[in-house]
Design a protein around this motif. Structure first.
Motif, PDB file in Angstrom:
ATOM      1  N   LEU A   8       0.832  -1.221   0.000  1.00 32.02           N
ATOM      2  CA  LEU A   8       0.000   0.000   0.000  1.00 32.02           C
ATOM      3  C   LEU A   8       0.859   1.261   0.000  1.00 32.02           C
ATOM      4  O   LEU A   8       0.628   2.188   0.775  1.00 32.02           O
ATOM      5  N   VAL A   9       1.863   1.298  -0.871  1.00 27.80           N
ATOM      6  CA  VAL A   9       2.746   2.466  -0.954  1.00 27.80           C
ATOM      7  C   VAL A   9       2.696   3.084  -2.340  1.00 27.80           C
ATOM      8  O   VAL A   9       2.214   2.475  -3.299  1.00 27.80           O
ATOM      9  N   GLY A  10       3.240   4.319  -2.423  1.00 25.32           N
ATOM     10  CA  GLY A  10       3.275   5.033  -3.700  1.00 25.32           C
ATOM     11  C   GLY A  10       1.878   5.274  -4.222  1.00 25.32           C
ATOM     12  O   GLY A  10       0.998   5.728  -3.495  1.00 25.32           O
ATOM     13  N   LYS A  11       1.647   4.926  -5.476  1.00 21.00           N
ATOM     14  CA  LYS A  11       0.327   5.169  -6.075  1.00 21.00           C
ATOM     15  C   LYS A  11      -0.761   4.254  -5.510  1.00 21.00           C
ATOM     16  O   LYS A  11      -1.945   4.494  -5.707  1.00 21.00           O
ATOM     17  N   TYR A  12      -0.374   3.206  -4.765  1.00 22.06           N
ATOM     18  CA  TYR A  12      -1.338   2.283  -4.158  1.00 22.06           C
ATOM     19  C   TYR A  12      -1.695   2.671  -2.723  1.00 22.06           C
ATOM     20  O   TYR A  12      -2.485   1.994  -2.082  1.00 22.06           O
ATOM     21  N   ALA A  13      -1.113   3.741  -2.218  1.00 23.64           N
ATOM     22  CA  ALA A  13      -1.386   4.172  -0.845  1.00 23.64           C
ATOM     23  C   ALA A  13      -2.837   4.613  -0.714  1.00 23.64           C
ATOM     24  O   ALA A  13      -3.440   5.122  -1.658  1.00 23.64           O
ATOM     25  N   ALA A  21       4.536   7.063   3.217  1.00 25.76           N
ATOM     26  CA  ALA A  21       4.153   5.872   2.455  1.00 25.76           C
ATOM     27  C   ALA A  21       3.685   6.275   1.061  1.00 25.76           C
ATOM     28  O   ALA A  21       3.757   5.487   0.126  1.00 25.76           O
ATOM     29  N   LYS A  22       3.222   7.508   0.928  1.00 25.16           N
ATOM     30  CA  LYS A  22       2.779   8.025  -0.367  1.00 25.16           C
ATOM     31  C   LYS A  22       3.948   8.590  -1.169  1.00 25.16           C
ATOM     32  O   LYS A  22       3.829   8.789  -2.363  1.00 25.16           O
ATOM     33  N   ALA A  23       5.058   8.858  -0.494  1.00 23.39           N
ATOM     34  CA  ALA A  23       6.218   9.463  -1.143  1.00 23.39           C
ATOM     35  C   ALA A  23       6.938   8.456  -2.029  1.00 23.39           C
ATOM     36  O   ALA A  23       6.650   7.260  -2.009  1.00 23.39           O
ATOM     37  N   ARG A  24       7.890   8.944  -2.792  1.00 24.45           N
ATOM     38  CA  ARG A  24       8.723   8.089  -3.631  1.00 24.45           C
ATOM     39  C   ARG A  24      10.183   8.315  -3.240  1.00 24.45           C
ATOM     40  O   ARG A  24      10.496   9.193  -2.459  1.00 24.45           O
ATOM     41  N   SER A  32       9.970   2.639   4.736  1.00 30.13           N
ATOM     42  CA  SER A  32       9.742   1.202   4.571  1.00 30.13           C
ATOM     43  C   SER A  32      10.631   0.381   5.484  1.00 30.13           C
ATOM     44  O   SER A  32      10.333  -0.776   5.773  1.00 30.13           O
ATOM     45  N   ASN A  33      11.735   0.941   5.922  1.00 27.91           N
ATOM     46  CA  ASN A  33      12.676   0.249   6.800  1.00 27.91           C
ATOM     47  C   ASN A  33      12.846   0.962   8.135  1.00 27.91           C
ATOM     48  O   ASN A  33      13.822   0.733   8.855  1.00 27.91           O
ATOM     49  N   SER A  34      11.903   1.822   8.489  1.00 27.65           N
ATOM     50  CA  SER A  34      12.035   2.643   9.685  1.00 27.65           C
ATOM     51  C   SER A  34      12.087   1.830  10.972  1.00 27.65           C
ATOM     52  O   SER A  34      12.812   2.181  11.904  1.00 27.65           O
ATOM     53  N   LEU A  35      11.359   0.738  11.041  1.00 24.22           N
ATOM     54  CA  LEU A  35      11.379  -0.077  12.254  1.00 24.22           C
ATOM     55  C   LEU A  35      12.761  -0.686  12.459  1.00 24.22           C
ATOM     56  O   LEU A  35      13.317  -0.633  13.560  1.00 24.22           O
ATOM     57  N   LEU A  36      13.351  -1.229  11.409  1.00 23.47           N
ATOM     58  CA  LEU A  36      14.704  -1.782  11.488  1.00 23.47           C
ATOM     59  C   LEU A  36      15.714  -0.700  11.869  1.00 23.47           C
ATOM     60  O   LEU A  36      16.572  -0.915  12.735  1.00 23.47           O
ATOM     61  N   VAL A 117       3.453  -1.198   4.652  1.00 23.19           N
ATOM     62  CA  VAL A 117       4.015   0.144   4.808  1.00 23.19           C
ATOM     63  C   VAL A 117       2.955   1.234   4.686  1.00 23.19           C
ATOM     64  O   VAL A 117       2.966   2.206   5.435  1.00 23.19           O
ATOM     65  N   GLY A 118       2.017   1.101   3.767  1.00 25.91           N
ATOM     66  CA  GLY A 118       1.022   2.142   3.539  1.00 25.91           C
ATOM     67  C   GLY A 118      -0.217   2.061   4.391  1.00 25.91           C
ATOM     68  O   GLY A 118      -1.126   2.874   4.253  1.00 25.91           O
ATOM     69  N   THR A 119      -0.286   1.108   5.311  1.00 30.10           N
ATOM     70  CA  THR A 119      -1.457   0.975   6.174  1.00 30.10           C
ATOM     71  C   THR A 119      -1.532   2.170   7.125  1.00 30.10           C
ATOM     72  O   THR A 119      -0.537   2.543   7.733  1.00 30.10           O
ATOM     73  N   PRO A 120      -2.706   2.784   7.251  1.00 28.41           N
ATOM     74  CA  PRO A 120      -2.849   3.909   8.180  1.00 28.41           C
ATOM     75  C   PRO A 120      -2.497   3.496   9.615  1.00 28.41           C
ATOM     76  O   PRO A 120      -2.663   2.344  10.001  1.00 28.41           O
ATOM     77  N   HIS A 121      -1.993   4.443  10.400  1.00 28.46           N
ATOM     78  CA  HIS A 121      -1.586   4.164  11.778  1.00 28.46           C
ATOM     79  C   HIS A 121      -2.732   3.582  12.606  1.00 28.46           C
ATOM     80  O   HIS A 121      -2.530   2.680  13.406  1.00 28.46           O
ATOM     81  N   GLU A 122      -3.954   4.121  12.406  1.00 28.37           N
ATOM     82  CA  GLU A 122      -5.069   3.707  13.247  1.00 28.37           C
ATOM     83  C   GLU A 122      -5.624   2.328  12.877  1.00 28.37           C
ATOM     84  O   GLU A 122      -6.395   1.752  13.630  1.00 28.37           O
ATOM     85  N   GLU A 123      -5.220   1.779  11.738  1.00 29.83           N
ATOM     86  CA  GLU A 123      -5.682   0.453  11.334  1.00 29.83           C
ATOM     87  C   GLU A 123      -4.848  -0.608  12.041  1.00 29.83           C
ATOM     88  O   GLU A 123      -3.633  -0.630  11.930  1.00 29.83           O
TER      89      GLU A 123
END
Length: 129
Positions: A8-13, A21-24, A32-36, A117-123
């Motif tokens: 769910l990133v880029g144009k699929y966000a 997640a919407k950025a390129r 996409s690797n922020s947790l690591l 990656v593109g999932t909203p925080h509240e989901e």
């Protein structure tokens, strides 16, 4: 497959997906690797702080017994440091607690433990659409 559509990133966000997640480009790669990245930094910082504090304590004990002090490098390569490090269960609890909390806002692309990656925080759960 670990595709942008599955993550769910880029144009699929989604419209309410996090902004990065919407950025390129580099911003999406970092997010996409922020947790690591954050957990790696927490690990390295806690290891370094433990090594510095341990050096001070170890040298104080050495002084009490009339032994020469050691450098940070000398302490980090000593059995005392590794014994204390491996016995430090509090860091295990901190790591697990941090992982649970940070995984709400940070993502790791392709990880079964992280939501896409593109999932909203509240989901909190993802369902097949």
């Amino acid at each position: 497959m670990d595709t942008d559509e599955n993550q769910l990133v880029g144009k699929y966000a989604k419209h309410n997906s996090p902004a990065w997640a919407k950025a390129r480009g580099w911003r999406l790669t970092v997010y996409s690797n922020s947790l690591l990245l954050v957990m790696g930094a927490v690990f390295l910082a806690s290891w370094w702080l433990q090594s510095v504090a341990g050096t001070v304590v170890y040298n104080a004990e050495q002084l009490e017994h009339g032994q020469p002090s050691v450098s940070w490098t000398g302490y980090v390569t000593s059995a005392d440091f590794w014994d204390r490090t491996l016995q430090n269960w509090q860091s295990e609890f901190l790591a697990v607690g941090s992982m649970v909390t940070l995984s709400i806002y940070l993502r790791q692309r392709g990880s079964a433990e992280s939501k896409p990656v593109g999932t909203p925080h509240e989901e909190t759960a993802t369902e097949a659409e």
